[in-house]
Every structure is written in C-alpha cells, then in structure tokens.
Scaffold this motif. Structure first.
Motif, mmCIF file in Angstrom:
data_model
loop_
_atom_site.group_PDB
_atom_site.id
_atom_site.type_symbol
_atom_site.label_atom_id
_atom_site.label_comp_id
_atom_site.label_asym_id
_atom_site.label_seq_id
_atom_site.Cartn_x
_atom_site.Cartn_y
_atom_site.Cartn_z
ATOM 1 N N UNK A 1 -11.313 19.340 -18.410
ATOM 2 C CA UNK A 1 -10.641 18.088 -18.750
ATOM 3 C C UNK A 1 -11.694 17.057 -19.142
ATOM 4 N N UNK A 2 -11.271 16.092 -19.972
ATOM 5 C CA UNK A 2 -12.158 14.983 -20.321
ATOM 6 C C UNK A 2 -12.480 14.214 -19.040
ATOM 7 N N UNK A 3 -13.708 13.684 -18.917
ATOM 8 C CA UNK A 3 -14.072 13.031 -17.654
ATOM 9 C C UNK A 3 -13.153 11.849 -17.320
ATOM 10 N N UNK A 4 -12.783 11.054 -18.344
ATOM 11 C CA UNK A 4 -11.970 9.862 -18.061
ATOM 12 C C UNK A 4 -10.558 10.270 -17.640
ATOM 13 N N UNK A 5 -10.025 11.285 -18.309
ATOM 14 C CA UNK A 5 -8.676 11.750 -17.975
ATOM 15 C C UNK A 5 -8.676 12.382 -16.579
ATOM 16 N N UNK A 6 -9.736 13.145 -16.289
ATOM 17 C CA UNK A 6 -9.843 13.769 -14.970
ATOM 18 C C UNK A 6 -9.863 12.689 -13.889
ATOM 19 N N UNK A 7 -10.634 11.633 -14.151
ATOM 20 C CA UNK A 7 -10.715 10.536 -13.179
ATOM 21 C C UNK A 7 -9.347 9.902 -13.000
ATOM 22 N N UNK A 8 -8.638 9.707 -14.109
ATOM 23 C CA UNK A 8 -7.313 9.086 -14.040
ATOM 24 C C UNK A 8 -6.355 9.946 -13.217
ATOM 25 N N UNK A 9 -6.411 11.272 -13.431
ATOM 26 C CA UNK A 9 -5.549 12.177 -12.655
ATOM 27 C C UNK A 9 -5.837 11.999 -11.164
ATOM 28 N N UNK A 10 -7.124 11.911 -10.832
ATOM 29 C CA UNK A 10 -7.509 11.701 -9.434
ATOM 30 C C UNK A 10 -6.963 10.390 -8.904
ATOM 31 N N UNK A 11 -7.068 9.332 -9.720
ATOM 32 C CA UNK A 11 -6.604 8.007 -9.288
ATOM 33 C C UNK A 11 -5.099 8.017 -9.057
ATOM 34 N N UNK A 12 -4.358 8.643 -9.984
ATOM 35 C CA UNK A 12 -2.901 8.669 -9.864
ATOM 36 C C UNK A 12 -2.492 9.406 -8.581
ATOM 37 N N UNK A 13 -3.073 10.591 -8.373
ATOM 38 C CA UNK A 13 -2.707 11.360 -7.175
ATOM 39 C C UNK A 13 -3.125 10.622 -5.905
ATOM 40 N N UNK A 14 -4.349 10.050 -5.918
ATOM 41 C CA UNK A 14 -4.831 9.309 -4.742
ATOM 42 C C UNK A 14 -3.937 8.126 -4.426
ATOM 43 N N UNK A 15 -3.521 7.395 -5.474
ATOM 44 C CA UNK A 15 -2.673 6.220 -5.264
ATOM 45 C C UNK A 15 -1.314 6.636 -4.707
ATOM 46 N N UNK A 16 -0.749 7.704 -5.285
ATOM 47 C CA UNK A 16 0.547 8.173 -4.797
ATOM 48 C C UNK A 16 0.452 8.580 -3.328
ATOM 49 N N UNK A 17 -0.620 9.294 -3.006
ATOM 50 C CA UNK A 17 -0.816 9.673 -1.605
ATOM 51 C C UNK A 17 -0.903 8.423 -0.723
ATOM 52 N N UNK A 18 -1.764 7.481 -1.136
ATOM 53 C CA UNK A 18 -1.931 6.264 -0.324
ATOM 54 C C UNK A 18 -0.594 5.558 -0.137
ATOM 55 N N UNK A 19 0.181 5.512 -1.203
ATOM 56 C CA UNK A 19 1.468 4.819 -1.158
ATOM 57 C C UNK A 19 2.424 5.498 -0.176
ATOM 58 N N UNK A 20 2.609 6.805 -0.374
ATOM 59 C CA UNK A 20 3.582 7.514 0.465
ATOM 60 C C UNK A 20 3.112 7.574 1.912
ATOM 61 N N UNK A 21 1.829 7.871 2.115
ATOM 62 C CA UNK A 21 1.334 8.020 3.480
ATOM 63 C C UNK A 21 1.315 6.675 4.200
ATOM 64 N N UNK A 22 0.906 5.603 3.514
ATOM 65 C CA UNK A 22 0.858 4.313 4.214
ATOM 66 C C UNK A 22 2.267 3.786 4.471
ATOM 67 N N UNK A 23 3.209 4.108 3.566
ATOM 68 C CA UNK A 23 4.597 3.695 3.808
ATOM 69 C C UNK A 23 5.067 4.290 5.125
ATOM 70 N N UNK A 24 4.633 5.504 5.376
ATOM 71 C CA UNK A 24 5.070 6.195 6.587
ATOM 72 C C UNK A 24 4.239 5.804 7.805
ATOM 73 N N UNK A 25 2.903 5.926 7.687
ATOM 74 C CA UNK A 25 2.057 5.749 8.868
ATOM 75 C C UNK A 25 1.715 4.296 9.153
ATOM 76 N N UNK A 26 1.570 3.491 8.104
ATOM 77 C CA UNK A 26 1.121 2.120 8.328
ATOM 78 C C UNK A 26 2.291 1.158 8.477
ATOM 79 N N UNK A 27 3.246 1.250 7.561
ATOM 80 C CA UNK A 27 4.364 0.308 7.626
ATOM 81 C C UNK A 27 5.662 0.946 8.125
ATOM 82 N N UNK A 28 5.603 2.233 8.391
ATOM 83 C CA UNK A 28 6.722 2.902 9.056
ATOM 84 C C UNK A 28 8.005 2.993 8.247
ATOM 85 N N UNK A 29 8.540 4.204 8.107
ATOM 86 C CA UNK A 29 9.866 4.343 7.507
ATOM 87 C C UNK A 29 9.843 4.727 6.042
ATOM 88 N N UNK A 30 11.015 4.798 5.474
ATOM 89 C CA UNK A 30 11.248 5.211 4.105
ATOM 90 C C UNK A 30 10.835 4.079 3.164
#
Ligand code: GDD
Ligand code: MN
Length: 364
Positions: free
Chosen positions: A331-360
């Motif tokens: 993959x192109x380096x910039x696109x690869x980085x973007x894929x990482x950012x998107x997945x990381x952000x989604x993880x942070x969002x879903x996991x923090x919704x659950x563990x940090x702020x609790x609930x759906x």
C-alpha cells in the motif's frame, strides 16, 4: 388519570418550584392536572423540594435522574411517564407564562392540532444589548434548521408548548433527545407534518437562579441538527469524537514543535510528551463535548482518564498493526497510515464509549 401533565425539566430550580406550583394551580383552575418535575440530581436539592410539594399536593411528582444531564432527554422521560392525553412542557424559572395554557388547550382541541407552541413576543421581550445578540443567534440557529421545521412556525426554539402525548410517544424512538431544543426535535422527527398553532406570550425574566444554557449549547444544537440530517448514516457522537481527534492532532503538533524545535528536547521525548498531551486533551474535550450528557466528575473523572489512556494505547497498537499490514501489502505509505488512523480511531471510539463513558454510544 389526569387530563393534563405539566412536564418541567429542572436543574437547580429549588427556589422556583413552589411559586410555579402556585401559579399553575391558579391558572389551571378546575382542570384535572399533574406536575411532573424531572430533575437531574440538582445540587440545590430541587428533587427534595419537589417531593415536599408532592406530600402536600398529590398532583405533584418527581423523577430524579442520577448521572445524567440534558433538558430534552429529561422532557422526553417526563412525557413518557405520563398517562394524560395532553402534556405541557415548560421551564421551572417562571419565564413561561402559565396563564395562556387554558387557551392553548382550547385551541388544540378545537382545531384538532398536534402541538400548540407558546411563542415569545419579539417586541415585548425585554430589550438590551444581550437580548439583541441572543435574538440574532436565535435567527442563525433557525436558519440552520431550515427544511427540518415548518416555515411558518415563528418560535421553533420555544421551550414552552402543549402537545398530545400520543404524538410524542409515537415519535419517541425517532427523537434525538440531545441538547435542549425538544420542540425542534419533535417537528424534525415527525414523518408527517405536525398540525400546530402558536399562542403568543411575553417571555418573563427568570425569577431565581441563572440560565443553565452556556456557550456549549451551540455545540449541542449543531450535534442535534447533524443527528437529524445524517444521524441515520453516521452517529453524531462519532463525528464529535473524530472532530476532537482532529483538535488532538493540533495539540500534538503544538507540543511537539514547542519541545523539539523550540526547546531542543530529544525527539522521542518530545513525541512522547505530545502523545500524552493530545490524549489528555482529547479526553477532556470528549468529556465536555461528545459525552456532555454523561459527563464524568470527581473520582470517576480520574478513573475515566486512566481508562482512556489504556484504550488509546491499544488503539495505537491497532493503528500501527493495520498500517504496517497495509504497507506490507504494497500500500502507499500515506494510504496505509490513513487506514491505521481510521481503524485506531474507530477502536478508540467504540472502546472508550464502553469503558470510559459506559454504555451504548448511540444512546443518550
Ligand atoms: N433536567 C434538566 N437537565 N433540566 C435542565 C437542564 C438539564 O440538564 N438544563 C436546564 N434545565 C432546565 C432548567 O432548570 C429550566 O427549568 C429549563 O430547563 C430551562 O433552562 P434555562 O437555563 O432557564 O434555559 P433558558 O431560559 O436559557 O432557555 C429556555 O427558554 C428558551 C425560550 O423558551 C429553554 O427552554 C430554551 O430551550 C428555550 O429556547
Ligand atoms: Mn430560563
């Protein structure tokens, strides 16, 4: 079963409640009515005052919500707790003129309407620099909502209205419940145009205490509109979270350049400090904006911060893993980085919704 429920959201309105009850008794006369106070665990013990009133008058009851904030969601819960065919929503601070309620009811029944809005008299409202600014802001807000609300509704921002409770119940699952513009939410959520009329009244000055609507209501309002316009595609919380993430990148570069370029620190140290600063500021911004309705305080704030660090650390691993994988697949380096950012952000969002702020994350 009462004919009318008066639903009043409260936050620190202890001093206003007794007078409100007196005024309602006077204006509603022989009507069979009840007063439902929905209090978000106010520090001034508004809920206790409501219960005291209820002991002397069985028409009064109180819903006390713990660990929650929000005018709209309080109103929705109050209405859903009522079995009366009609509901009036009004503020506790005596700014809304209770004497027009009988006229509102008359109009609703006579013309078979869904909603009757108490509309603020623009010309009779008190003047002054501040009010003109607020009127201007209100106009901009109304313009942003164009298409979501009927053009001939003069006061879509009103917090004072009468509605058939069946109509609200039918819309309950579609309501955004965010922020404080519950009337707008109702109009914007209805698949069919609501039949409405307006009854003008003069907005009074607040009796005791101060307005709870601070500058962040603008943010909440925008989130509510986003929810109404594109909420079926992407959650406004995710948008808010991503927005805060964008701010975090700014924080990161500010700290990094100050330490590395400005102060000549070692790059790894500067980068580490920048990551820590960005995570910390993201946590507080999300607590303030994205999760305003379940904001953490005190010990829970500290615990939330620690869990957010943990979530983000895993998110960083996911980010690196995905990016490295994409890169290895040529993959192109910039696109690869973007894929990482998107997945990381989604993880942070879903996991923090659950563990940090609790609930759906999609529920209020
Ligand atoms: N339960 C609950 N939770 N009640 C709340 C909260 C909350 O987080 N925030 C505010 N309230 C209550 C207040 O105690 C008050 O009874 C009512 O909601 C309105 O809050 P104010 O702080 O007095 O708002 P305002 O006067 O600046 O604006 C109001 O009037 C405008 C004009 O009708 C609101 O009703 C606006 O939505 C409305 O546009
Ligand atoms: Mn008010």
């Amino acid at each position: 079963m009462p004919e009318l429920s008066v639903v009043v959201p409260t936050f620190s309105e202890a001093q206003n409640l007794p007078e409100l009850q007196r005024l309602l008794s006077r204006s509603l006369g022989t009507l069979d009515w009840e007063l439902i106070v929905v209090d978000d665990d106010s520090p001034d013990r508004t809920a206790d005052v409501a219960r005291e009133l209820a002991q002397a008058d069985r028409r009064v009851r109180c819903i006390q919500r713990i660990g929650r904030r929000g005018l709209s969601s309080a109103v929705i819960e109050g209405i859903l707790s009522s079995s009366a065919p009609l509901v009036v929503v009004m503020d506790a601070d005596l700014q809304h003129d209770e004497s027009i309620i009988p006229r509102m009811i008359e109009l609703l029944l006579r013309d078979e309407l869904d909603v009757v809005v108490g509309s603020r008299h623009a010309e009779t409202g008190s003047v002054g620099e501040w009010d003109r600014r607020r009127v201007a802001m209100s106009n901009v807000a109304a313009r942003l909502a164009r298409g979501l609300i009927p053009k001939d509704l003069h006061d879509p921002m009103s917090g004072f209205f009468l509605a058939r409770s069946s109509v609200v119940r039918q819309l309950a699952h579609r309501l955004s419940g965010r922020g404080y513009k519950i009337l707008l939410d109702l109009f914007a959520s209805s698949p069919r145009p609501l039949r409405f009329a307006e009854v003008p009244y003069t907005f009074r000055a607040r009796a005791h205490g101060e307005s709870k609507l601070d500058s962040l209501v603008v943010w909440q309002y925008l989130m509510m509109l986003l929810d109404k316009r594109i909420g079926h595609i992407v959650s406004p919380r995710l948008i808010s979270f991503a927005f805060v993430g964008g701010l975090g990148i700014g924080v990161h570069y500010a700290v990094l350049s100050t330490l590395y370029v400005g102060l000549g620190a070692r790059f790894v140290i500067a980068q580490g400090a920048a990551i820590w600063a960005a995570m910390t500021s993201n946590f507080f911004c999300n607590n303030l904006l994205t999760y305003r309705d379940r904001r953490l305080h005190g010990v829970r704030l500290l615990r939330g911060l620690l869990s957010f660090y943990a979530v983000c650390a895993l998110g960083a691993f996911a980010n690196i893993g995905v990016a490295a994988y994409a890169f290895a697949q040529r993959g192109h380096w910039a696109i690869s980085a973007l894929a990482g950012i998107v997945v990381g952000t989604l993880w942070n969002y879903l996991a923090s919704a659950h563990f940090t702020w609790g609930g759906d994350p999609d529920r209020g």
